[in-house]
Design a protein around this motif. Structure first.
Motif: not given
Length: 222
Positions: A209-218
């Motif tokens: 979930q952290q990876k998915a959130f960071l990808s969305w944020a960037v």
């Protein structure tokens, strides 16, 4: 720009937390996670064979789940749930069933008292027991686990594990939650508190979930 700073801060937080080895728990192919530190996996049974958990005390509910041949078809064997509680840091290990089940005749005895062992070079002390089904028509793992922990003197252990990161983040807040909601709070204080809450949510996420959130944020930084 402020949001971009938040993203970079969370990336740094992710990298720094990843630098800590934590505890990697793997499961034998015939086992599956049911509950991880009080969180039921629901219909995701069997889809995960590895979990990265925080250092310290953790509690899992796992079971054997396997298709066994029965003539021209197969029957599904699900063992009784096994509660595994352990305290470990910076290590990796795998749980495996203590018996190899390949046919119906192999089940006898194991169906009443299933158990697991740790495979690999790393030695970790752990406590295991059978999770008994409580009263009621529908199964309720959360209720049954609470009763199990109370009976075995483990109440509160899971909550401590889950809440550690959040408490540590909130303790560093420059203002209280009450002040953050008042009209007289300075804009910078509101911003700081918003970021602190965002950090807390981020720390509660799984690595995926952290990876998915960071990808969305960037992708959405403006």
């Amino acid at each position: 720009m402020k949001f971009l700073k938040y993203v970079f801060a969370l990336v740094a937080l992710s990298v720094s937390s990843g630098a800590i080895a934590d505890v990697t728990v793997k499961l034998h192919r015939d086992l599956e996670f049911m509950v991880i530190n009080g969180e039921e996996l629901g219909f995701n049974f069997g889809t995960q064979k590895e979990q990265v958990l925080p250092n310290g005390q953790n509690q899992l509910v796992i079971r054997m789940s396997k298709l066994l041949p029965n003539g021209s078809s197969h029957d599904k064997f699900n063992s009784r749930p096994i509660v595994v509680t352990f305290d470990a840091s910076d290590t990796e290990f795998e749980f495996a069933p203590t018996r190899r089940i390949e046919s119906e005749r192999d089940i006898s005895g194991f169906d009443q008292k299933p158990s697991v062992r740790i495979e690999g070079e790393n030695h970790v002390e752990f406590h295991q027991g059978i999770l008994l089904r409580g009263p009621g028509i529908l199964p309720d793992l959360a209720r049954d686990l609470a009763l199990y922990n109370k009976k075995n003197g483990m109440q509160g252990s899971v909550q401590t594990v889950v809440e550690t990161s959040e408490v540590a983040v909130k303790a560093s807040a420059p203002v209280s939650a009450t002040k953050a909601t008042t009209a007289t709070t300075a804009p910078s204080e509101v911003t700081n508190n918003s970021f602190i809450l965002l950090q807390a949510d981020f720390l509660r996420m799984s690595p995926e979930q952290q990876k998915a959130f960071l990808s969305w944020a960037v992708q959405n930084v403006k």
